[in-house]
Design a protein around this motif. Structure first.
Motif, PDB file in Angstrom:
ATOM      1  N   ILE A  45      58.040  47.098  18.810  1.00 30.60           N
ATOM      2  CA  ILE A  45      57.031  46.107  18.437  1.00 30.60           C
ATOM      3  C   ILE A  45      55.676  46.502  19.013  1.00 30.60           C
ATOM      4  O   ILE A  45      54.645  46.443  18.332  1.00 30.60           O
ATOM      5  N   GLN A  46      55.671  46.915  20.274  1.00 32.34           N
ATOM      6  CA  GLN A  46      54.424  47.333  20.915  1.00 32.34           C
ATOM      7  C   GLN A  46      53.814  48.535  20.197  1.00 32.34           C
ATOM      8  O   GLN A  46      52.614  48.558  19.898  1.00 32.34           O
ATOM      9  N   ILE A  47      54.641  49.538  19.914  1.00 32.41           N
ATOM     10  CA  ILE A  47      54.163  50.761  19.269  1.00 32.41           C
ATOM     11  C   ILE A  47      53.560  50.453  17.900  1.00 32.41           C
ATOM     12  O   ILE A  47      52.461  50.903  17.558  1.00 32.41           O
ATOM     13  N   VAL A  48      54.276  49.681  17.092  1.00 37.14           N
ATOM     14  CA  VAL A  48      53.821  49.376  15.732  1.00 37.14           C
ATOM     15  C   VAL A  48      52.580  48.494  15.761  1.00 37.14           C
ATOM     16  O   VAL A  48      51.612  48.721  15.014  1.00 37.14           O
ATOM     17  N   ASP A  49      52.569  47.490  16.622  1.00 39.37           N
ATOM     18  CA  ASP A  49      51.428  46.579  16.700  1.00 39.37           C
ATOM     19  C   ASP A  49      50.164  47.322  17.112  1.00 39.37           C
ATOM     20  O   ASP A  49      49.110  47.194  16.477  1.00 39.37           O
ATOM     21  N   ILE A  50      50.254  48.130  18.151  1.00 46.57           N
ATOM     22  CA  ILE A  50      49.090  48.863  18.641  1.00 46.57           C
ATOM     23  C   ILE A  50      48.608  49.875  17.599  1.00 46.57           C
ATOM     24  O   ILE A  50      47.404  50.000  17.341  1.00 46.57           O
ATOM     25  N   THR A  51      49.549  50.583  16.972  1.00 49.91           N
ATOM     26  CA  THR A  51      49.157  51.581  15.978  1.00 49.91           C
ATOM     27  C   THR A  51      48.475  50.932  14.782  1.00 49.91           C
ATOM     28  O   THR A  51      47.470  51.447  14.271  1.00 49.91           O
ATOM     29  N   SER A  52      48.985  49.801  14.314  1.00 49.69           N
ATOM     30  CA  SER A  52      48.368  49.138  13.154  1.00 49.69           C
ATOM     31  C   SER A  52      46.945  48.694  13.476  1.00 49.69           C
ATOM     32  O   SER A  52      46.039  48.819  12.637  1.00 49.69           O
ATOM     33  N   ARG A  53      46.725  48.210  14.693  1.00 45.84           N
ATOM     34  CA  ARG A  53      45.372  47.781  15.086  1.00 45.84           C
ATOM     35  C   ARG A  53      44.425  48.982  15.158  1.00 45.84           C
ATOM     36  O   ARG A  53      43.264  48.902  14.736  1.00 45.84           O
ATOM     37  N   MET A  54      44.919  50.089  15.700  1.00 50.50           N
ATOM     38  CA  MET A  54      44.062  51.266  15.847  1.00 50.50           C
ATOM     39  C   MET A  54      43.759  51.923  14.509  1.00 50.50           C
ATOM     40  O   MET A  54      42.636  52.398  14.285  1.00 50.50           O
ATOM     41  N   VAL A  55      44.749  51.970  13.621  1.00 49.45           N
ATOM     42  CA  VAL A  55      44.491  52.506  12.283  1.00 49.45           C
ATOM     43  C   VAL A  55      43.467  51.633  11.563  1.00 49.45           C
ATOM     44  O   VAL A  55      42.534  52.138  10.917  1.00 49.45           O
ATOM     45  N   SER A  56      43.611  50.316  11.675  1.00 53.05           N
ATOM     46  CA  SER A  56      42.654  49.390  11.062  1.00 53.05           C
ATOM     47  C   SER A  56      41.247  49.637  11.592  1.00 53.05           C
ATOM     48  O   SER A  56      40.270  49.702  10.828  1.00 53.05           O
ATOM     49  N   ASN A  57      41.133  49.794  12.906  1.00 49.00           N
ATOM     50  CA  ASN A  57      39.814  50.019  13.522  1.00 49.00           C
ATOM     51  C   ASN A  57      39.217  51.356  13.071  1.00 49.00           C
ATOM     52  O   ASN A  57      38.036  51.438  12.739  1.00 49.00           O
ATOM     53  N   ALA A  58      40.050  52.398  13.053  1.00 53.21           N
ATOM     54  CA  ALA A  58      39.570  53.724  12.695  1.00 53.21           C
ATOM     55  C   ALA A  58      39.077  53.766  11.242  1.00 53.21           C
ATOM     56  O   ALA A  58      38.025  54.332  10.939  1.00 53.21           O
ATOM     57  N   LEU A  59      39.842  53.155  10.331  1.00 49.85           N
ATOM     58  CA  LEU A  59      39.484  53.201   8.910  1.00 49.85           C
ATOM     59  C   LEU A  59      38.339  52.253   8.573  1.00 49.85           C
ATOM     60  O   LEU A  59      37.696  52.411   7.529  1.00 49.85           O
ATOM     61  N   SER A  60      38.092  51.269   9.425  1.00 46.99           N
ATOM     62  CA  SER A  60      37.025  50.292   9.147  1.00 46.99           C
ATOM     63  C   SER A  60      35.667  50.752   9.675  1.00 46.99           C
ATOM     64  O   SER A  60      34.651  50.162   9.362  1.00 46.99           O
ATOM     65  N   GLN A  61      35.655  51.790  10.505  1.00 45.12           N
ATOM     66  CA  GLN A  61      34.388  52.307  11.034  1.00 45.12           C
ATOM     67  C   GLN A  61      33.662  53.111   9.973  1.00 45.12           C
ATOM     68  O   GLN A  61      34.277  53.868   9.239  1.00 45.12           O
ATOM     69  N   LYS A  62      32.392  52.909   9.911  1.00 46.26           N
ATOM     70  CA  LYS A  62      31.556  53.633   8.926  1.00 46.26           C
ATOM     71  C   LYS A  62      30.951  54.887   9.559  1.00 46.26           C
ATOM     72  O   LYS A  62      30.641  54.908  10.721  1.00 46.26           O
TER      73      LYS A  62
END
Length: 343
Positions: free
Chosen positions: A326-343
């Motif tokens: 749960i920790q691994i998936v939750d953290i990874t999803s947040r980081m992928v979201s942040n990385a792809l949302s940066q311009k």
């Protein structure tokens, strides 16, 4: 409904089985649970849990193992998961590794790296659905090839160029093709292809039949072209070869690898996950969502600029450390979201 004693014993049994991979006996439960209960009392509670379908007794052992229903109760009501790396403890270096590899200026590498990181952190299989490519066109041209053949050249806002051949009912002239491309570029550039398709359907009466059908065909071609991509990226399938639960069962392993090769069932599962909020856990054997009894999936959607565009997760045996997954998936999803949302 279980009383606190039964909950404690079930929680202890699941944790011991996840850690050791061996059926858990009453003596082990007595020591590990911290409850001052007689062996007879523990056996009675175990019998009740077995009658409820939460645990089962393998015929080769006097101990018990969790069932899919037992895992579900453990995950839903007994598992205490940490919501962040700081609370989790011990994942700080792994989080730093994630941050260094998820570079916002390389979205395709973000997706590929995320699958690899999920696999390496979990020691199981990492999966992620790729976000759909832009279905917006910036510019379109038609090139006459003769014999009722027209080459459609479509350019996306990102500069991607797609070329496709279209067959028309009649042989169109250069001026007719120029008229069609000018109209599309003037009125529809920057709109999604779905919107363009709907508007063309409403405006078809205002256009000559040949031009209307050509423009509609071009939109269909563009939709197919921009949506063509690898739908799901999978990393770490070979990790299943070292999983104790599978290593001696070639039939199970063969079914697992078929799942990853065909991808259809996996895509269906991840599509279900994308419509849910937060981390979701799917346990094999409890429903038809996960096709194989031996597998569990821990997944979460990820976003770009607040919009859910895909799902990522870990696929592994039902006997997995769910709190860590749960920790691994939750953290990874947040980081992928942040990385792809940066311009």
């Amino acid at each position: 409904m279980l009383d606190e004693r039964a909950k404690t014993l079930l929680k202890t049994l699941v944790e011991r089985y996840i850690a050791d991979g061996q059926p858990v006996g009453s003596r082990t439960l007595s020591k590990a649970s911290g409850l001052e209960l007689s062996p007879a009392t523990i056996r009675n509670v175990m019998a009740d849990l077995e009658e409820l379908g939460l645990i089962a007794s393998p015929h080769t052992s006097a101990g018990r193992i969790p069932t899919a229903r037992g895992y579900r109760l453990f995950v839903d009501t007994l598992l205490t998961a940490k919501a962040s790396a700081a609370a989790a403890g011990g994942m700080g270096s792994e989080v730093s590794s994630l941050e260094s590899q998820l570079l916002p200026d390389q979205p395709q590498r973000v997706i590929a790296n995320a699958a690899q990181l999920l696999s390496s952190l979990s020691s199981f299989v990492g999966v992620i659905t790729a976000p759909r490519k832009s279905s917006v066109f910036h510019h379109i041209e038609f090139l006459r090839l003769g014999d009722r053949r027209v080459l459609v050249i479509m350019v996306s806002p990102e500069g991607d160029v797609q070329n496709r051949l279209v067959f028309t009912a009649q042989d169109l002239t250069h001026s007719e093709l120029t008229e069609a491309s000018n109209r599309l570029n003037a009125h529809y550039s920057g709109l999604s292809l779905d919107v363009v398709r709907d508007r063309l359907r409403n405006e078809v009466d205002a256009l000559r039949g040949e031009i209307a059908s050509l423009m509609s065909a071009a939109v269909d071609v563009g939709t197919q072209s921009f949506e063509e991509h690898e739908p799901v990226i999978i990393s770490g399938e070979r990790n299943l070869l070292t999983v104790q639960d599978f290593s001696h069962d070639m039939g199970s392993l063969r079914r697992m690898f078929d799942l990853f090769e065909q991808k259809t069932q996996l895509m269906r599962l991840l599509d279900v996950s994308s419509r849910a909020e937060g981390v979701r856990i799917y346990i094999g054997g409890e429903s038809q969502v996960v096709p194989y009894e031996e597998l569990s999936v821990v997944s979460a959607p990820y976003e770009v600029d607040g919009q859910v565009v895909g799902t990522l997760g870990v696929v592994g045996p039902t006997r997995m450390a769910y709190d860590r997954m749960i920790q691994i998936v939750d953290i990874t999803s947040r980081m992928v979201s942040n990385a792809l949302s940066q311009k």
